[in-house]
Structure formats: structure tokens, C-alpha cells
Design a protein around this motif. Structure first.
Motif, PDB file in Angstrom:
ATOM      1  N   TYR A  42       0.965  -1.089  -0.097  1.00 20.74           N
ATOM      2  CA  TYR A  42       0.336  -0.005   0.286  1.00 20.74           C
ATOM      3  C   TYR A  42       1.068   0.810   0.282  1.00 20.74           C
ATOM      4  CZ  TYR A  42      -3.485  -3.389   1.395  1.00 20.74           C
ATOM      5  OH  TYR A  42      -4.432  -4.150   1.655  1.00 20.74           O
ATOM      6  N   GLU A  43      -0.229   2.488  -0.472  1.00 20.98           N
ATOM      7  CA  GLU A  43       0.920   3.696  -0.470  1.00 20.98           C
ATOM      8  C   GLU A  43       1.801   4.065   0.702  1.00 20.98           C
ATOM      9  OE1 GLU A  43       0.605   8.362  -0.708  1.00 20.98           O
ATOM     10  OE2 GLU A  43      -1.406   7.228  -0.852  1.00 20.98           O
ATOM     11  N   ASN A  44       1.537   3.125   2.367  1.00 26.74           N
ATOM     12  CA  ASN A  44       1.831   3.773   3.606  1.00 26.74           C
ATOM     13  C   ASN A  44       2.098   2.330   4.487  1.00 26.74           C
ATOM     14  OD1 ASN A  44       2.725   6.430   3.701  1.00 26.74           O
ATOM     15  ND2 ASN A  44      -0.141   6.651   3.293  1.00 26.74           N
ATOM     16  N   GLU A  75       5.870   4.939   9.274  1.00 34.56           N
ATOM     17  CA  GLU A  75       4.987   6.178   8.896  1.00 34.56           C
ATOM     18  C   GLU A  75       4.178   5.684  10.760  1.00 34.56           C
ATOM     19  OE1 GLU A  75       5.333   4.897   6.935  1.00 34.56           O
ATOM     20  OE2 GLU A  75       6.175   6.583   5.610  1.00 34.56           O
ATOM     21  N   ILE A  76       4.505   4.982  11.751  1.00 33.06           N
ATOM     22  CA  ILE A  76       3.378   4.187  12.882  1.00 33.06           C
ATOM     23  C   ILE A  76       3.934   4.900  13.895  1.00 33.06           C
ATOM     24  CG2 ILE A  76       2.675   2.658  14.164  1.00 33.06           C
ATOM     25  CD1 ILE A  76       2.546   0.790  12.301  1.00 33.06           C
ATOM     26  N   VAL A  83      -1.677   9.635   8.065  1.00 37.12           N
ATOM     27  CA  VAL A  83      -1.449   8.574   8.127  1.00 37.12           C
ATOM     28  C   VAL A  83      -2.184   7.407   8.861  1.00 37.12           C
ATOM     29  CG1 VAL A  83       0.967   7.297   7.910  1.00 37.12           C
ATOM     30  CG2 VAL A  83       0.359   9.605   6.056  1.00 37.12           C
ATOM     31  N   HIS A  84      -1.556   7.598   9.667  1.00 32.36           N
ATOM     32  CA  HIS A  84      -2.293   6.770  10.973  1.00 32.36           C
ATOM     33  C   HIS A  84      -3.759   6.618  11.099  1.00 32.36           C
ATOM     34  CE1 HIS A  84       0.842   8.598  13.892  1.00 32.36           C
ATOM     35  NE2 HIS A  84       0.960   7.696  13.291  1.00 32.36           N
ATOM     36  N   GLY A  88      -5.081   2.724   9.707  1.00 33.89           N
ATOM     37  CA  GLY A  88      -5.985   2.140  10.669  1.00 33.89           C
ATOM     38  C   GLY A  88      -7.483   2.021   9.875  1.00 33.89           C
ATOM     39  N   GLU A  89      -7.320   2.281   8.481  1.00 35.20           N
ATOM     40  CA  GLU A  89      -8.245   1.478   7.528  1.00 35.20           C
ATOM     41  C   GLU A  89      -7.595   0.196   7.115  1.00 35.20           C
ATOM     42  OE1 GLU A  89      -8.365   5.066   4.758  1.00 35.20           O
ATOM     43  OE2 GLU A  89     -10.004   5.869   6.142  1.00 35.20           O
TER      44      GLU A  89
END
Length: 328
Positions: A42-44, A75-76, A83-84, A88-89
Motif C-alpha cells: 500500500y502507499e504507506n 509512519e506509525i 497517515v495513521h 487504521g483503515e
């Protein structure tokens, strides 16, 4: 010098299935029998799913057959709410695929850990943020529970605070509440510093509480609880022995252009390396765990991500763009 052999000598068990898979697969140079891995990007984030298919794979991996989903994202650690929410999604969608839920299911969320010890406080912080709704199904009008699922939460503490085994408290609650599913959140121990607060593991096999701080407790799983148990874990600490070993590896790799030093490294026996590391850690009984100085903020961020994902996964009518408003 094989890492798996050294970790065994040091009494270190890797909590993340993806780490154990990487080490074992790298040592044998081929796929592990009875184990399958899938990867999504995914992106992040990167999502890796380890599926242990049979007893042969379970014996090699050293963990029960089942599904282990690991979401990896550096990024977390950053304080970026947008981003978070995306992370989460992604986690919520994975939970929807894994959780054995019906529309009328009751879910018990259990936050394992010691709320007085920040690296071990992830579970209680998730519970603190999570929305409990089971009482609405008993005392509130039907219109107030539209789109919601019956959820109750519990932070049972740890043996040192309560004098009661965590599994005993949870089992008593399960027997009384009779949920259809238990979701446990706990701190884990990482196999490398890079994974601290940058990986989330979802396991369909339950959990052994206390692993993140070097303790061994009664397992919380379907066998002990009588209902399916899904565990969500995040590495918040790493064993100091692993850091020492990785530092030695990097030193020898840096100096590998000198053949004599290469020979010295390859001549080192895991037993000798283990003895050297144990000598350094002897004042702490060989069980020194290390965590970042920013652990307070990182635990808060990670707990919020998990609470958001649980809200989206458990409540079918929860609007994704409003989920943050439902967190405590």
C-alpha cells in the motif's frame, strides 16, 4: 553463525511470525514446508500474511497453525494523523477478513499489560480509547444501537498488580459474558530495533501475555477460553542481547574486506557469542529489554490506530470519516 541457533541459546523467542519466517527461510534458502507467505503493498504500509498450514510448518516455525498478518509501516512512529488513519483503515479491512463475526456477535476486547509501565501499556490504552456498547443492547432504545455491534472491554492488569493470573480473569469474564469472540491487545518483543512500533501483528491463534516484557504466562487462546481468540500485538521492546548480536554482525560485515577478520567471525561458535553477551547482561539476569525514549508518544499513536481499526471493523454502521469522534 545462524541466528536461530543463537536466539535459542539466549532463550529468545521471536513474537512476530514474519521475523521467524525471514530468519528460517534465509537459513535454509528455500520455502518452509507447511508455511505460505503472501504480500500486499500500500502507499504507506506493507502487509505480509504468514499462514502455517499444518503441524510440520508449526514445528519448524515454533508456533501454532493459523494466520499471522503483519502490517509494516515506519509512519506509525510519526505524528501524522492523516497517515495513521490510512493505516487504521488497512488494519480494519484485514480484521474484517479475519474476524469470525455475525451481525449479532458479542465481542470482548481485552487490553493486556501493565498500565504503570509505558512499554507494556499498549493494551490498556487501546481499551481506554475503545467504545463499549454491550450495555446499549440491554438498556438503550433500539435506535441508539443502529449500526453497532455488542462490544465490551476489559483491562485485567498483570499478575504483579492483581495477584490473579490474567487468563483466570479473562476466563471468568468469558464465562459470565459469553462473548462470541475475544480480541486481545498486547505488547510484543521485536527481533530488531527497526520493528519497534513500526509493525502490527494480528494472529488467529491467541497470545501468551507478558512476552513483550520477558514474562511467561498462561496462554489466552480458543483452547483455554472456549471461544475464538484473535490477538493484536505490537513490538515495543527488543532484547538487549539481540542488539549486541546485531552490532557484532555489522562490525564484522564492515570489516569483511579483511580475510583474517572474516575467518575470525565464521570461527565464532554461537555458544561463545552467547557467553560473551550473557557476561555483559549478567547484572540483569540476561533479561534486559530496551525501548525508545519516545515510547510514550509512540504507544499513544499506536493505541489510537488500533482503536480506530477495531471501531471500523466491529461496527458495520461506523462512518469511516467520523470514526475518530467515537474514540474516547
Amino acid at each position: 553463525m545462524q541466528k536461530s541457533e543463537l536466539y535459542k541459546l539466549m532463550g529468545i523467542k521471536l513474537d512476530l511470525a514474519v521475523e521467524a519466517h525471514e530468519i528460517l527461510r534465509g537459513e535454509v534458502g528455500r520455502e518452509i514446508p507447511g508455511v505460505k507467505m503472501d504480500e500486499e503493498r500500500y502507499e504507506n504500509a506493507v502487509v505480509k500474511t504468514i499462514t502455517i498450514l499444518d503441524e510440520q510448518g508449526a514445528q519448524i516455525m515454533g508456533r501454532a497453525p493459523g494466520t499471522y498478518v503483519t502490517l509494516e509501516s515506519r509512519e506509525i512512529r510519526d505524528n501524522n494523523k492523516m497517515v495513521h488513519k490510512q493505516i487504521g483503515e488497512i488494519l480494519a479491512n484485514k480484521l474484517k477478513e479475519i474476524l469470525p463475526l455475525r451481525e449479532d456477535s458479542t465481542v470482548l476486547i481485552v487490553g493486556l499489560g501493565n498500565w504503570n509501565a509505558t512499554p507494556d501499556a499498549l493494551g490498556p490504552k487501546v481499551v481506554e480509547l475503545s467504545m463499549a456498547t454491550r450495555h446499549l443492547f440491554h438498556y438503550a432504545p433500539e435506535e441508539l444501537r443502529q449500526g453497532l455491534r455488542s462490544v465490551c472491554v476489559l483491562a485485567p492488569g498483570v499478575l504483579g498488580l492483581t495477584g490473579i493470573e490474567t487468563a483466570e480473569i479473562i476466563k471468568g469474564t468469558v464465562d459470565r459474558v459469553q462473548p462470541d469472540l475475544v480480541i486481545c491487545i498486547d505488547a510484543l518483543a521485536a527481533g530488531s530495533v527497526e520493528r519497534i512500533n513500526s509493525s502490527l501483528q494480528v494472529a488467529t491463534t491467541g497470545i501468551n501475555p507478558g512476552s513483550g516484557v520477558g514474562n511467561k504466562r498462561i496462554g489466552i487462546n480458543q483452547e483455554t477460553m472456549g471461544v475464538p481468540v484473535v490477538a493484536i500485538g505490537v513490538p515495543t521492546v527488543v532484547h538487549a542481547g539481540i542488539i549486541a548480536h546485531q552490532a557484532m554482525e555489522k562490525l564484522f560485515n564492515h570489516l569483511q574486506t579483511t580475510p583474517a577478520l572474516q575467518d575470525v567471525y565464521h570461527a565464532l561458535r554461537p555458544v561463545a557469542v552467547n557467553e560473551m553477551i550473557n557476561d555483559v547482561l549478567e547484572p540483569f539476569g540476561g533479561q534486559l529489554m530496551v525501548t525508545p525514549k519516545e515510547i510514550d508518544e509512540q504507544i499513544s499513536n499506536t493505541a489510537r490506530i488500533i482503536a480506530m481499526a477495531l471501531a471500523m471493523a466491529l461496527h458495520p454502521g461506523m462512518p469511516e470519516d467520523e470514526v475518530e469522534h467515537y474514540l474516547h
